[in-house]
Design a protein around this motif. Structure first.
Motif, PDB file in Angstrom:
ATOM      1  N   VAL A  70      -2.085  54.955   2.983  1.00 50.32           N
ATOM      2  CA  VAL A  70      -1.777  53.850   2.077  1.00 50.32           C
ATOM      3  C   VAL A  70      -3.024  52.997   1.904  1.00 50.32           C
ATOM      4  O   VAL A  70      -3.749  52.742   2.870  1.00 50.32           O
ATOM      5  N   GLY A  71      -3.272  52.555   0.684  1.00 52.39           N
ATOM      6  CA  GLY A  71      -4.371  51.648   0.415  1.00 52.39           C
ATOM      7  C   GLY A  71      -3.858  50.266   0.046  1.00 52.39           C
ATOM      8  O   GLY A  71      -2.842  50.123  -0.635  1.00 52.39           O
ATOM      9  N   LEU A  72      -4.565  49.241   0.511  1.00 52.87           N
ATOM     10  CA  LEU A  72      -4.178  47.850   0.272  1.00 52.87           C
ATOM     11  C   LEU A  72      -5.365  47.059  -0.250  1.00 52.87           C
ATOM     12  O   LEU A  72      -6.510  47.319   0.116  1.00 52.87           O
ATOM     13  N   TRP A  73      -5.089  46.067  -1.106  1.00 54.13           N
ATOM     14  CA  TRP A  73      -6.103  45.099  -1.524  1.00 54.13           C
ATOM     15  C   TRP A  73      -6.158  44.009  -0.462  1.00 54.13           C
ATOM     16  O   TRP A  73      -5.219  43.226  -0.301  1.00 54.13           O
ATOM     17  N   THR A  74      -7.240  43.919   0.243  1.00 53.64           N
ATOM     18  CA  THR A  74      -7.308  43.007   1.383  1.00 53.64           C
ATOM     19  C   THR A  74      -7.133  41.558   0.972  1.00 53.64           C
ATOM     20  O   THR A  74      -6.529  40.766   1.710  1.00 53.64           O
ATOM     21  N   TRP A  75      -7.624  41.166  -0.196  1.00 49.25           N
ATOM     22  CA  TRP A  75      -7.508  39.770  -0.642  1.00 49.25           C
ATOM     23  C   TRP A  75      -6.060  39.372  -0.937  1.00 49.25           C
ATOM     24  O   TRP A  75      -5.736  38.184  -0.963  1.00 49.25           O
ATOM     25  N   ALA A  76      -5.188  40.383  -1.136  1.00 49.58           N
ATOM     26  CA  ALA A  76      -3.831  40.095  -1.606  1.00 49.58           C
ATOM     27  C   ALA A  76      -2.765  40.261  -0.532  1.00 49.58           C
ATOM     28  O   ALA A  76      -1.575  40.167  -0.838  1.00 49.58           O
ATOM     29  N   ILE A  77      -3.157  40.508   0.716  1.00 48.61           N
ATOM     30  CA  ILE A  77      -2.160  40.817   1.744  1.00 48.61           C
ATOM     31  C   ILE A  77      -2.207  39.813   2.882  1.00 48.61           C
ATOM     32  O   ILE A  77      -3.141  39.013   3.006  1.00 48.61           O
ATOM     33  N   ASP A  78      -1.165  39.882   3.719  1.00 51.60           N
ATOM     34  CA  ASP A  78      -1.138  39.155   4.982  1.00 51.60           C
ATOM     35  C   ASP A  78      -0.741  40.147   6.069  1.00 51.60           C
ATOM     36  O   ASP A  78      -0.554  41.351   5.797  1.00 51.60           O
ATOM     37  N   VAL A  79      -0.614  39.658   7.285  1.00 56.77           N
ATOM     38  CA  VAL A  79      -0.271  40.556   8.393  1.00 56.77           C
ATOM     39  C   VAL A  79       1.079  41.222   8.165  1.00 56.77           C
ATOM     40  O   VAL A  79       1.285  42.390   8.499  1.00 56.77           O
ATOM     41  N   GLY A  80       1.999  40.486   7.550  1.00 54.74           N
ATOM     42  CA  GLY A  80       3.316  41.053   7.284  1.00 54.74           C
ATOM     43  C   GLY A  80       3.245  42.283   6.393  1.00 54.74           C
ATOM     44  O   GLY A  80       3.978  43.259   6.604  1.00 54.74           O
ATOM     45  N   ALA A  81       2.371  42.261   5.398  1.00 52.90           N
ATOM     46  CA  ALA A  81       2.215  43.421   4.519  1.00 52.90           C
ATOM     47  C   ALA A  81       1.690  44.621   5.290  1.00 52.90           C
ATOM     48  O   ALA A  81       2.150  45.754   5.089  1.00 52.90           O
ATOM     49  N   VAL A  82       0.725  44.390   6.163  1.00 52.08           N
ATOM     50  CA  VAL A  82       0.189  45.479   6.982  1.00 52.08           C
ATOM     51  C   VAL A  82       1.269  46.043   7.891  1.00 52.08           C
ATOM     52  O   VAL A  82       1.403  47.265   8.052  1.00 52.08           O
ATOM     53  N   GLU A  83       2.047  45.176   8.479  1.00 53.47           N
ATOM     54  CA  GLU A  83       3.139  45.634   9.347  1.00 53.47           C
ATOM     55  C   GLU A  83       4.130  46.495   8.562  1.00 53.47           C
ATOM     56  O   GLU A  83       4.619  47.513   9.074  1.00 53.47           O
ATOM     57  N   ARG A  84       4.463  46.091   7.341  1.00 53.44           N
ATOM     58  CA  ARG A  84       5.391  46.884   6.529  1.00 53.44           C
ATOM     59  C   ARG A  84       4.837  48.275   6.271  1.00 53.44           C
ATOM     60  O   ARG A  84       5.572  49.267   6.334  1.00 53.44           O
ATOM     61  N   VAL A  85       3.557  48.342   5.992  1.00 58.91           N
ATOM     62  CA  VAL A  85       2.928  49.646   5.752  1.00 58.91           C
ATOM     63  C   VAL A  85       2.976  50.497   7.009  1.00 58.91           C
ATOM     64  O   VAL A  85       3.342  51.679   6.977  1.00 58.91           O
ATOM     65  N   LEU A  86       2.624  49.915   8.139  1.00 57.83           N
ATOM     66  CA  LEU A  86       2.551  50.677   9.382  1.00 57.83           C
ATOM     67  C   LEU A  86       3.915  51.172   9.840  1.00 57.83           C
ATOM     68  O   LEU A  86       4.009  52.195  10.523  1.00 57.83           O
ATOM     69  N   GLU A  87       4.969  50.479   9.451  1.00 56.56           N
ATOM     70  CA  GLU A  87       6.324  50.931   9.801  1.00 56.56           C
ATOM     71  C   GLU A  87       6.628  52.312   9.231  1.00 56.56           C
ATOM     72  O   GLU A  87       7.479  53.031   9.761  1.00 56.56           O
ATOM     73  N   HIS A  88       5.940  52.681   8.171  1.00 58.11           N
ATOM     74  CA  HIS A  88       6.190  53.971   7.528  1.00 58.11           C
ATOM     75  C   HIS A  88       5.357  55.101   8.139  1.00 58.11           C
ATOM     76  O   HIS A  88       5.472  56.251   7.707  1.00 58.11           O
ATOM     77  N   GLY A  89       4.515  54.798   9.112  1.00 55.88           N
ATOM     78  CA  GLY A  89       3.765  55.825   9.819  1.00 55.88           C
ATOM     79  C   GLY A  89       2.700  56.554   9.028  1.00 55.88           C
ATOM     80  O   GLY A  89       2.565  57.781   9.140  1.00 55.88           O
ATOM     81  N   PRO A  90       1.886  55.850   8.237  1.00 55.08           N
ATOM     82  CA  PRO A  90       0.831  56.547   7.494  1.00 55.08           C
ATOM     83  C   PRO A  90      -0.241  57.093   8.439  1.00 55.08           C
ATOM     84  O   PRO A  90      -0.503  56.526   9.492  1.00 55.08           O
ATOM     85  N   ARG A  91      -0.859  58.198   8.030  1.00 51.77           N
ATOM     86  CA  ARG A  91      -1.942  58.766   8.835  1.00 51.77           C
ATOM     87  C   ARG A  91      -3.200  57.920   8.719  1.00 51.77           C
ATOM     88  O   ARG A  91      -4.037  57.915   9.629  1.00 51.77           O
ATOM     89  N   ALA A  92      -3.342  57.197   7.606  1.00 47.71           N
ATOM     90  CA  ALA A  92      -4.526  56.365   7.393  1.00 47.71           C
ATOM     91  C   ALA A  92      -4.132  55.135   6.584  1.00 47.71           C
ATOM     92  O   ALA A  92      -3.191  55.167   5.801  1.00 47.71           O
TER      93      ALA A  92
END
Length: 320
Positions: A70-92
């Motif tokens: 998953v790719g994210l725009w760093t300027w547009a996210i917070d820790v909660g967004a990263v946590e949501r992504v990681l819950e899905h188990g991406p390889r990268a």
């Protein structure tokens, strides 16, 4: 010959090719197809919207047994967004455009490969310090957003390769065929991140008019600008311009960005024109290599073709 690099070895993929996580167009079907084809599919999650992830992640997870991320725009996210992504188990997880330091360690602790995209040498040094598993060196030829003060891909990639060693680097910007992938490897990169070429595929989440515009587009008609971000009320930081194909509002407001930003009536006129269908809903993000794109293949077939072209290019180069 087999193109074996640090990238192919870490992810267990056949080709040193990653899908650029383009916001809006790199959805689950496209990411899955790239992974099925032997590359690394990266979802373009942008700001980590929960509903978008809930819709697209199951598509990619069901559509491939290969690695995806998953790719994210760093300027547009917070820790909660990263946590949501990681819950899905991406390889990268790939972070672009902004300060990745608040999120890097959390991604690494989760076991996902940390990919940091950089647009200048200062960002590259920070990426090394943060322990990136891969660094993407993005040149200004790329479509979509990038630094307004960036460098061209050809000189920028080897600079980052030398600075970051032994951290492997991926090249991005102006790569639309296998010869571009071969060139990236010759510059010392471990692979290529490709965007515009994959927008013109059967699985990309784009309006047919955008795919047609890319196939018919010319590199000399692309331009880096902020006009269209301002006109459509986008919150992209001013340090990032976007390379797009030509647009009526770009012609009207080029060089008058401050005036446009201060004119809410002009911005409303843009939205009205979109609603009436007089301008496309989104700009056509396109890199300088758009001339090389002449068809709309399935993405899995495209990955295999790019890999074969790159092998052939390197073999031919070795004969000289």
């Amino acid at each position: 010959m087999t193109l074996s690099t640090a990238f192919t070895k870490l992810f267990g993929v056949r080709h040193p090719i990653a899908l650029a996580p383009m916001g809006g167009s790199a959805g689950g079907e496209l990411a899955a197809a790239v992974s099925r084809g032997g590359g690394l599919g990266l979802l373009g999650s942008g700001n980590g919207d929960a509903d978008w992830l809930a819709r697209e992640v199951p598509i990619v997870a069901k559509g491939t047994t290969g690695p995806w991320g998953v790719g994210l725009w760093t300027w547009a996210i917070d820790v909660g967004a990263v946590e949501r992504v990681l819950e899905h188990g991406p390889r990268a997880v790939m972070l672009s455009f902004g300060d990745p330091s608040p999120f890097a360690e959390r991604i690494r602790r989760a076991g996902a490969a940390l990919i940091l995209q950089v647009t200048d040498l200062e960002e590259a040094r920070q990426a090394v310090d943060l322990g990136a598993d891969f660094i993407v060196a993005q040149g200004t030829e790329s479509g979509g957003h990038g630094s307004r003060h960036g460098r061209s891909t050809l000189p920028f990639v080897p600079l980052v390769v030398d600075l970051a060693a032994p951290v492997p680097v991926l090249a991005a910007g102006g790569i639309a065929d296998g010869r571009g992938v071969a060139a990236a490897l010759a510059l010392g990169a471990a692979g290529a991140v490709i965007g515009t070429r994959f927008q013109a595929t059967a699985e990309a989440v784009v309006h047919p008019s955008i795919a047609t515009a890319i196939v018919e587009g010319r590199g000399q008609d692309t331009e880096r600008n902020r006009v269209l971000d301002i006109a459509r009320g986008s919150q992209w930081p001013s340090r990032y311009t976007a390379r797009t194909l030509g647009h009526r509002y770009l012609d009207q407001w080029r060089g008058r960005e401050a005036e446009l930003a201060a004119d809410p009536q002009a911005q409303r006129a843009y939205q009205d024109d979109v609603a009436r269908g007089e301008v496309p809903p989104l700009p056509v993000w396109a890199g300088e290599a758009v001339d090389l794109i002449t068809d709309l293949p399935h993405a899995a077939d495209l990955v295999a073709a790019l890999g074969a072209q790159a092998e052939d290019a390197l073999t031919r180069a070795g004969r000289h």
